[in-house]
Scaffold this active site. Structure first.
Site, PDB file in Angstrom:
ATOM      1  N   ARG A 125     -21.885  -8.116   6.742  1.00  0.00           N
ATOM      2  CA  ARG A 125     -21.971  -6.933   5.857  1.00  0.00           C
ATOM      3  C   ARG A 125     -21.167  -5.742   6.387  1.00  0.00           C
ATOM      4  NH1 ARG A 125     -27.556  -8.490   5.422  1.00  0.00           N
ATOM      5  NH2 ARG A 125     -27.804  -9.743   3.548  1.00  0.00           N
ATOM      6  N   LYS A 147      -7.523   0.135   1.597  1.00  0.00           N
ATOM      7  CA  LYS A 147      -7.559  -0.874   0.535  1.00  0.00           C
ATOM      8  C   LYS A 147      -7.408  -2.250   1.170  1.00  0.00           C
ATOM      9  CE  LYS A 147      -5.841   1.293  -3.683  1.00  0.00           C
ATOM     10  NZ  LYS A 147      -4.725   1.346  -4.651  1.00  0.00           N
ATOM     11  N   GLU A 189       8.696   1.244  -0.166  1.00  0.00           N
ATOM     12  CA  GLU A 189       7.476   2.070  -0.145  1.00  0.00           C
ATOM     13  C   GLU A 189       7.760   3.443   0.461  1.00  0.00           C
ATOM     14  OE1 GLU A 189       4.881   1.042  -1.801  1.00  0.00           O
ATOM     15  OE2 GLU A 189       4.513  -1.111  -1.496  1.00  0.00           O
ATOM     16  N   LYS A 231       0.687   9.886   2.291  1.00  0.00           N
ATOM     17  CA  LYS A 231      -0.374   8.953   1.861  1.00  0.00           C
ATOM     18  C   LYS A 231      -1.746   9.474   2.267  1.00  0.00           C
ATOM     19  CE  LYS A 231      -2.062   4.416   1.262  1.00  0.00           C
ATOM     20  NZ  LYS A 231      -1.857   2.993   1.152  1.00  0.00           N
ATOM     21  N   GLU A 241      -9.622   5.874  -5.569  1.00  0.00           N
ATOM     22  CA  GLU A 241      -8.716   5.808  -6.717  1.00  0.00           C
ATOM     23  C   GLU A 241      -9.433   6.066  -8.047  1.00  0.00           C
ATOM     24  OE1 GLU A 241      -5.488   2.943  -6.328  1.00  0.00           O
ATOM     25  OE2 GLU A 241      -5.431   2.760  -8.497  1.00  0.00           O
ATOM     26  N   ARG A 245      -5.071   8.871  -6.650  1.00  0.00           N
ATOM     27  CA  ARG A 245      -4.515   7.851  -5.753  1.00  0.00           C
ATOM     28  C   ARG A 245      -3.650   6.839  -6.494  1.00  0.00           C
ATOM     29  NH1 ARG A 245      -7.330   4.507  -0.728  1.00  0.00           N
ATOM     30  NH2 ARG A 245      -5.532   3.153  -0.393  1.00  0.00           N
ATOM     31  N   ASN A 249       0.817   3.858  -6.749  1.00  0.00           N
ATOM     32  CA  ASN A 249       1.228   2.589  -7.362  1.00  0.00           C
ATOM     33  C   ASN A 249       2.478   2.724  -8.209  1.00  0.00           C
ATOM     34  OD1 ASN A 249      -0.495   0.434  -6.557  1.00  0.00           O
ATOM     35  ND2 ASN A 249      -2.161   1.571  -7.518  1.00  0.00           N
ATOM     36  N   HIS A 252       4.489  -0.316  -9.216  1.00  0.00           N
ATOM     37  CA  HIS A 252       3.691  -1.509  -8.939  1.00  0.00           C
ATOM     38  C   HIS A 252       3.283  -2.270 -10.195  1.00  0.00           C
ATOM     39  CE1 HIS A 252       3.639   0.283  -5.005  1.00  0.00           C
ATOM     40  NE2 HIS A 252       2.834  -0.614  -4.505  1.00  0.00           N
ATOM     41  N   HIS A 256       4.090  -5.889  -9.792  1.00  0.00           N
ATOM     42  CA  HIS A 256       3.087  -6.961  -9.705  1.00  0.00           C
ATOM     43  C   HIS A 256       3.368  -8.045 -10.738  1.00  0.00           C
ATOM     44  CE1 HIS A 256      -0.213  -4.367  -7.553  1.00  0.00           C
ATOM     45  NE2 HIS A 256       0.771  -4.714  -6.753  1.00  0.00           N
ATOM     46  N   HIS A 269       6.903  -8.347  -1.817  1.00  0.00           N
ATOM     47  CA  HIS A 269       6.181  -7.265  -2.501  1.00  0.00           C
ATOM     48  C   HIS A 269       7.064  -6.015  -2.611  1.00  0.00           C
ATOM     49  CE1 HIS A 269       2.902  -4.664  -3.717  1.00  0.00           C
ATOM     50  NE2 HIS A 269       3.185  -3.853  -2.716  1.00  0.00           N
TER      51      HIS A 269
HETATM   52  P1  NAD Z   1       3.883  -9.602   5.106  1.00  0.00           P
HETATM   53  O1  NAD Z   1       2.593  -9.209   5.651  1.00  0.00           O
HETATM   54  O2  NAD Z   1       3.966 -10.906   4.390  1.00  0.00           O
HETATM   55  O3  NAD Z   1       4.961  -9.568   6.267  1.00  0.00           O
HETATM   56  C1  NAD Z   1       6.296  -9.876   5.968  1.00  0.00           C
HETATM   57  C2  NAD Z   1       6.855 -10.976   6.882  1.00  0.00           C
HETATM   58  O4  NAD Z   1       7.237 -10.395   8.111  1.00  0.00           O
HETATM   59  C3  NAD Z   1       5.900 -12.099   7.208  1.00  0.00           C
HETATM   60  O5  NAD Z   1       6.584 -13.306   7.250  1.00  0.00           O
HETATM   61  C4  NAD Z   1       5.426 -11.703   8.597  1.00  0.00           C
HETATM   62  O6  NAD Z   1       4.950 -12.781   9.339  1.00  0.00           O
HETATM   63  C5  NAD Z   1       6.668 -11.137   9.179  1.00  0.00           C
HETATM   64  N1  NAD Z   1       6.496 -10.190  10.284  1.00  0.00           N
HETATM   65  C6  NAD Z   1       5.543  -9.252  10.404  1.00  0.00           C
HETATM   66  N2  NAD Z   1       5.792  -8.469  11.455  1.00  0.00           N
HETATM   67  C7  NAD Z   1       6.925  -8.939  12.023  1.00  0.00           C
HETATM   68  C8  NAD Z   1       7.697  -8.520  13.133  1.00  0.00           C
HETATM   69  N3  NAD Z   1       7.371  -7.441  13.854  1.00  0.00           N
HETATM   70  N4  NAD Z   1       8.796  -9.238  13.447  1.00  0.00           N
HETATM   71  C9  NAD Z   1       9.165 -10.314  12.679  1.00  0.00           C
HETATM   72  N5  NAD Z   1       8.491 -10.734  11.598  1.00  0.00           N
HETATM   73  C10 NAD Z   1       7.376 -10.034  11.275  1.00  0.00           C
HETATM   74  O7  NAD Z   1       4.425  -8.519   4.056  1.00  0.00           O
HETATM   75  P2  NAD Z   1       4.384  -6.920   4.044  1.00  0.00           P
HETATM   76  O8  NAD Z   1       5.583  -6.507   3.292  1.00  0.00           O
HETATM   77  O9  NAD Z   1       4.126  -6.347   5.375  1.00  0.00           O
HETATM   78  O10 NAD Z   1       3.084  -6.613   3.179  1.00  0.00           O
HETATM   79  C11 NAD Z   1       2.994  -6.960   1.826  1.00  0.00           C
HETATM   80  C12 NAD Z   1       1.534  -7.058   1.440  1.00  0.00           C
HETATM   81  O11 NAD Z   1       0.927  -5.784   1.610  1.00  0.00           O
HETATM   82  C13 NAD Z   1       1.307  -7.456   0.001  1.00  0.00           C
HETATM   83  O12 NAD Z   1       0.308  -8.436  -0.060  1.00  0.00           O
HETATM   84  C14 NAD Z   1       0.830  -6.181  -0.648  1.00  0.00           C
HETATM   85  O13 NAD Z   1      -0.032  -6.409  -1.736  1.00  0.00           O
HETATM   86  C15 NAD Z   1       0.122  -5.511   0.483  1.00  0.00           C
HETATM   87  N6  NAD Z   1       0.001  -4.061   0.343  1.00  0.00           N
HETATM   88  C16 NAD Z   1      -1.211  -3.512   0.530  1.00  0.00           C
HETATM   89  C17 NAD Z   1      -1.357  -2.152   0.450  1.00  0.00           C
HETATM   90  C18 NAD Z   1      -2.693  -1.521   0.741  1.00  0.00           C
HETATM   91  O14 NAD Z   1      -2.852  -0.322   0.501  1.00  0.00           O
HETATM   92  N7  NAD Z   1      -3.642  -2.243   1.254  1.00  0.00           N
HETATM   93  C19 NAD Z   1      -0.250  -1.335   0.183  1.00  0.00           C
HETATM   94  C20 NAD Z   1       0.988  -1.925   0.001  1.00  0.00           C
HETATM   95  C21 NAD Z   1       1.111  -3.307   0.094  1.00  0.00           C
HETATM   96  N1  GLY Z   2      -0.634   1.258  -1.840  1.00  0.00           N
HETATM   97  C1  GLY Z   2      -1.445   1.897  -2.819  1.00  0.00           C
HETATM   98  C2  GLY Z   2      -2.651   2.543  -2.258  1.00  0.00           C
HETATM   99  O1  GLY Z   2      -2.919   2.481  -1.087  1.00  0.00           O
HETATM  100  O2  GLY Z   2      -3.391   3.134  -2.982  1.00  0.00           O
END
Ligand code: NAD
Ligand code: GLY
Length: 364
Positions: A125, A147, A189, A231, A241, A245, A249, A252, A256, A269
């Protein structure tokens, strides 16, 4: 060699407030994690790509702060941001006898951060977690704000919760090994923050794109810090949100649809968001909110960052269908983040016919 002192960006969320440390050679410095432990185990969650690059260094640092340190290594890729992968974390925690004093450490990009945060929110939890983002995208966006989510076949990030980390440790040096395509995806971003919140920052990005693309450390430090400042200011006003907030997006809704329509993992992404911003900026211009020149300026910056500016031809009906499965949609009406003026965004609906024009103009 001593690690240089990190910069601190705070996020004010009452009892859930925390700090983002931004610096060089800090992710494996024990003092980056000082004062966080509560007697339980530290569990580093990472993936098969990041583990061989960085995991042992983080484990070594954590061994100085925690009585027990474990490693959970997940498969890599957006297509693994799912319930079955989440269960792998729970399996490992339960098999290791972890309890409520456990702290999870998300070592990776946004996929690992979102999965680990979700696992931390649910395990017994709710346990603590720390974000150690290793992609540019995660450093400027996903590691901050709490998030967490997994994807559902019908929609991206559809299943998740808000759960704030205890701390975010942003080490710019870990970006050295990031492939160029992933780095550029993170720039999307960064660019986002200009049109939605800080017109001057967009000008700075425009002028400093060559330095950013060359991974110049002072330029990166400024970009990451300013992104985190923007941010945190937005999240502090609207953590869950309710309203404001949603401007984070920008791009997005179209993005998406591209990610889901092609199948997760085909476009990154950040690539989908970059192209989505081009489309959302054009929609803003067609709605008469900004002039076409500003939309073109955003398009040019996205293109110069090495990101795609033409979306896949999924067909307008399919785009519309996919965009209706969006957390901003209300009673089946798609709502878009639009630019209302340089540096200011809002959320509103738009006639399907106008959206169709945008899709036709920006897909091939
Ligand atoms: P990812 O996590 O898939 O990482 C991208 C690639 O880089 C992967 O293959 C990973 O293994 C590799 N990698 C990571 N660090 C590395 C390093 N230092 N050296 C070499 N390779 C490395 O993708 P991302 O772009 O980091 O994140 C995208 C995700 O984030 C999506 O799922 C998206 O929905 C999410 N997201 C979430 C929020 C939020 O607020 N929570 C905001 C924006 C995006
Ligand atoms: N990346 C969108 C949010 O954090 O709200």
């Amino acid at each position: 060699m001593h690690a240089e002192p990190p910069e601190h960006v705070g996020i004010d969320l009452a009892e859930r407030s925390y700090e983002i440390l931004i610096g060089a050679r800090i992710f494996d410095a024990p003092h980056s994690y000082a004062g966080l432990g509560n007697g339980g185990a530290a569990v580093v969650v990472t993936n098969t790509t990041v583990a061989p690059l960085l995991a042992e260094r983080l484990l070594t640092a954590l061994r100085t702060q925690y009585p027990r340190v474990l490693l959970v290594t997940l498969p890599d890729g957006e297509e693994h941001k799912t319930w079955p992968t989440l269960n792998l974390i729970f399996d490992a925690l339960l098999q290791a006898g972890c309890d409520r004093a456990t702290t999870l450490f998300a070592l990776g990009g946004g996929v690992i951060g979102d999965l680990t945060g979700f696992a931390a929110a649910c395990f017994m939890r709710g346990v603590a977690f720390v974000q150690v983002p290793t992609t540019l995208l995660a450093q400027v966006d996903s590691s901050v704000g709490g998030k967490t989510a997994v994807n559902h076949p019908l929609g991206k990030n559809m299943i998740g919760v808000f759960h704030q980390p205890l701390r975010v440790v942003v080490d710019l040096d870990v970006l050295d090994t990031l492939p160029e395509r992933e780095f550029n995806a993170g720039l999307a971003e960064v660019i986002k923050y200009g049109p939605i919140a800080d017109a001057a920052f967009l000008g700075w990005i425009e002028a400093n794109l060559p330095a950013l693309c060359a991974r110049d450390k002072p330029a990166l430090r400024h970009a990451v810090k300013r992104s985190c400042q923007i941010k945190t200011a937005i999240v502090a006003q609207d953590e869950r949100e309710a309203d404001l907030r949603a401007v984070l997006n920008f791009g997005h809704t179209f993005g998406h649809a591209i990610e889901n329509g092609l199948g997760y993992g085909r476009w990154l992404h950040g690539e989908a968001v970059g192209c989505g911003m081009v489309m959302a900026a054009d929609l803003s211009a067609r709605l008469g909110l900004i002039d076409a020149g500003y939309a073109k300026r955003i398009r040019d910056i996205v293109q110069r960052a090495g990101l795609p500016v033409v979306g896949p031809r999924l067909g307008t009906p399919r785009y519309l269908e996919l965009m209706r499965v969006d957390k901003k949609a209300r009673a089946g009406e798609i709502r878009f983040v639009v630019i209302e003026a340089p540096g200011r965004a809002g959320v509103r609906g738009a006639p399907d016919a106008l959206v169709a024009q945008v899709i036709e103009a920006h897909t091939a």
